[in-house]
Write a protein that holds these residues in place. Structure first.
Motif, PDB file in Angstrom:
ATOM      1  N   LEU A  58       0.764  -1.092   0.087  1.00  0.00           N
ATOM      2  CA  LEU A  58       0.048  -0.071   0.034  1.00  0.00           C
ATOM      3  C   LEU A  58       1.025   1.365  -0.046  1.00  0.00           C
ATOM      4  O   LEU A  58       0.611   2.291  -0.651  1.00  0.00           O
ATOM      5  N   SER A  59       1.832   1.307   0.886  1.00  0.00           N
ATOM      6  CA  SER A  59       2.768   2.411   0.835  1.00  0.00           C
ATOM      7  C   SER A  59       3.636   2.578  -0.358  1.00  0.00           C
ATOM      8  O   SER A  59       4.093   3.814  -0.813  1.00  0.00           O
ATOM      9  N   LEU A 375       7.681   7.001   4.386  1.00  0.00           N
ATOM     10  CA  LEU A 375       6.543   6.207   3.889  1.00  0.00           C
ATOM     11  C   LEU A 375       6.942   4.849   3.854  1.00  0.00           C
ATOM     12  O   LEU A 375       6.132   3.846   4.215  1.00  0.00           O
ATOM     13  N   LEU A 376       8.113   4.591   3.181  1.00  0.00           N
ATOM     14  CA  LEU A 376       8.555   3.076   3.039  1.00  0.00           C
ATOM     15  C   LEU A 376       9.064   2.672   4.451  1.00  0.00           C
ATOM     16  O   LEU A 376       8.728   1.448   4.657  1.00  0.00           O
ATOM     17  N   ALA A 377       9.701   3.454   5.305  1.00  0.00           N
ATOM     18  CA  ALA A 377      10.060   3.080   6.524  1.00  0.00           C
ATOM     19  C   ALA A 377       8.864   2.610   7.312  1.00  0.00           C
ATOM     20  O   ALA A 377       8.912   1.403   7.869  1.00  0.00           O
ATOM     21  N   VAL A 378       7.804   3.279   7.451  1.00  0.00           N
ATOM     22  CA  VAL A 378       6.644   2.990   8.173  1.00  0.00           C
ATOM     23  C   VAL A 378       5.834   1.602   7.707  1.00  0.00           C
ATOM     24  O   VAL A 378       5.396   0.965   8.539  1.00  0.00           O
ATOM     25  N   ILE A 391       6.409   1.846  16.970  1.00  0.00           N
ATOM     26  CA  ILE A 391       7.960   1.770  16.425  1.00  0.00           C
ATOM     27  C   ILE A 391       7.942   2.159  14.847  1.00  0.00           C
ATOM     28  O   ILE A 391       8.966   2.917  14.761  1.00  0.00           O
ATOM     29  N   ALA A 392       6.900   2.180  14.337  1.00  0.00           N
ATOM     30  CA  ALA A 392       6.938   2.540  13.037  1.00  0.00           C
ATOM     31  C   ALA A 392       7.109   3.958  12.606  1.00  0.00           C
ATOM     32  O   ALA A 392       7.717   4.406  11.905  1.00  0.00           O
ATOM     33  N   PHE A 397      11.882  10.621  13.849  1.00  0.00           N
ATOM     34  CA  PHE A 397      12.784  11.266  14.697  1.00  0.00           C
ATOM     35  C   PHE A 397      14.173  10.967  13.869  1.00  0.00           C
ATOM     36  O   PHE A 397      15.062  11.950  14.033  1.00  0.00           O
ATOM     37  N   VAL A 398      14.615  10.089  13.217  1.00  0.00           N
ATOM     38  CA  VAL A 398      15.551   9.943  12.503  1.00  0.00           C
ATOM     39  C   VAL A 398      16.020  10.830  11.470  1.00  0.00           C
ATOM     40  O   VAL A 398      17.069  11.582  11.559  1.00  0.00           O
ATOM     41  N   LEU A 399      15.011  11.114  10.743  1.00  0.00           N
ATOM     42  CA  LEU A 399      15.150  12.178   9.763  1.00  0.00           C
ATOM     43  C   LEU A 399      15.107  13.559  10.064  1.00  0.00           C
ATOM     44  O   LEU A 399      15.878  14.521   9.522  1.00  0.00           O
ATOM     45  N   GLU A 400      14.293  13.744  11.119  1.00  0.00           N
ATOM     46  CA  GLU A 400      14.158  15.047  11.748  1.00  0.00           C
ATOM     47  C   GLU A 400      15.879  15.605  12.349  1.00  0.00           C
ATOM     48  O   GLU A 400      16.179  16.620  12.182  1.00  0.00           O
TER      49      GLU A 400
END
Length: 434
Positions: A58-59, A375-378, A391-392, A397-400
């Motif tokens: 879906l993502s 979107l992919l990570a989630v 968790i998803a 926070f990583v990208l921020e």
């Protein structure tokens, strides 16, 4: 902070009603593009049922759409600089309208995926073109406000998705909803073909005298060399994606499946994000137009508020977060879009008119790369953890953190460059004969 005096720049376009009318047609094109782009956000659960796919698949709809969008930004910027706004917008409308119609009629996951890619390609041609159109028709001092107002109308398109498309989907069904909405693309195509002009009379840009791979490489390299372009990209990267990810795909499933809200209540919260975006956009545009020193504090303040509310929501002990916290989160997520527009206000003064499209493309690529990555990570983390949104959603926070580090690194260089340009322009003004 002292207010920046309004100065009429030599050779500035006059603005006025004619400018507003022409620019309004370009904004209408962007408005429809955003409706098509975000229509999947309210149809995510329906798409999963229609095509029989899991969270990762879906993502992929939104990831591919954003991958195409982000990958097209620099080529589109070069196209706008070379071909002009009207031609690029016309190509864009044709592509995103065909993509929306194809999505309506797709019988399989593969054809639907191809349709979203086509839609993303057309969508990629709209916003940079509208920014360029505004710079050709309005005085430069109006730039920050014009950009925020364009984004505001884009968010109005998002509002149509959350209010109108969602109701049509459940009342009329998949095919009728998406095919019917494609008629809006035909309407704006007619309007721009008949009434849109690249620039007002007497303000024609000099003809492009360069072409070929060497010129393209030079155009990109010189835009990237400016610290303001890079800072603008990282501001866009860091601020835009939390709100984009929430609205584009994962907000509705998170609110319904993880927080236990009804679809109607979740749709109301998505609408709140859009309304907050529109209100904050007006405020940010006015503030930045008067106080350029507020740009970095506004961007970092938005990131800090977003991270705080995001963490408080997903880490809330004892089950779903209370409604007041979800409302606060959605109100703060509404500031992400306006904050991302600040990135263009770093790139605009750093580049001459003939590089505006290219520089805007570099900036605009930032937020969409971050959104695509998240979107992919989630989606991957939801499948890997059995739909554990806590968790998803922590991937945000990583990208921020990455983006904030880059903003802090580049802000000093950009400020020095801007001071150098200001001094140079004053010296040049002194030596120009009356």
């Amino acid at each position: 902070m002292s207010a920046t005096p309004a100065v009429s720049l030599p050779g500035d376009p006059p603005g006025g009603r004619r400018a507003a009318a022409v620019w309004g047609i370009g904004v209408a094109v962007y408005f429809v593009a955003v409706i098509f782009r975000t229509s999947l956000g309210v149809a995510g659960l329906d798409a999963a049922d229609r095509f029989g796919v899991n969270a990762s698949a879906l993502s992929t709809f939104s990831i591919l759409q954003l991958l195409v969008y982000a990958g097209m930004q620099i080529p589109v910027g070069l196209m706008v600089d070379r071909m002009g706004t009207k031609k690029v917008l016309t190509i864009g409308v044709v592509l995103f309208t065909v993509g929306q119609l194809g999505f309506a009629l797709s019988p399989t996951y593969g054809t639907a995926l191809a349709s979203r890619a086509l839609l993303g390609c057309g969508d990629a041609m709209t916003f940079i073109s509208v920014l360029r159109l505004g710079s050709r028709w309005f005085p430069a001092r109006r730039g920050p406000l014009i950009g925020q107002v364009a984004a505001l109308f884009g968010m109005a398109g998002n509002l149509v998705s959350t209010l109108v498309i969602a109701r049509m989907l459940h009342g009329m069904g998949w095919t009728a909803t998406f095919a019917g909405s494609a008629a809006a693309g035909v309407l704006v195509l007619v309007l721009l073909s008949l009434f849109l002009s690249d620039h007002p009379e007497g303000h024609e840009p000099p003809p492009a005298r360069h072409a070929g791979p060497a010129f393209v490489r030079k155009q990109i390299a010189e835009s990237w060399r400016e610290p303001g372009t890079r800072l603008g990209m990282w501001v866009h990267f860091t601020t835009q994606f939390p709100g984009m990810v929430f609205l584009l795909l994962w907000g509705m499933p998170f609110l319904v499946e993880s927080q236990g809200l009804s679809r109607e209540a979740a749709g109301g919260l998505l609408t709140l994000v859009v309304l907050s975006n529109m209100l904050v956009g007006l405020v940010y545009g006015q503030v930045i137009a008067r106080h350029h020193a507020a740009r970095v504090p506004l961007a970092l303040g938005t990131v800090g508020a977003t991270a705080t509310l995001w963490a408080a929501t997903i880490a809330y002990p004892g089950g779903p977060a209370p409604l007041w916290l979800l409302i606060t989160l959605c109100a703060v997520l509404g500031a992400c879009g306006p904050a991302s527009m600040i990135g263009f206000d770093f790139a605009r003064p750093a580049n001459p008119p003939e590089r505006q499209g290219t520089a805007s493309g570099i900036v605009n690529m930032g937020g969409f790369v971050a959104s695509m990555t998240t979107l992919l990570a989630v989606g991957v983390l939801l499948d890997a953890t059995g739909d554990n949104y806590r968790i998803a959603f922590s991937s945000v926070f990583v990208l921020e953190a990455l983006g904030v580090a880059q903003i802090l690194r580049l802000r000093g260089r950009t400020a020095r460059r801007e001071r150098e340009r200001l001094v140079a322009s004053r010296v040049e003004a002194v030596h120009v004969p009356a």
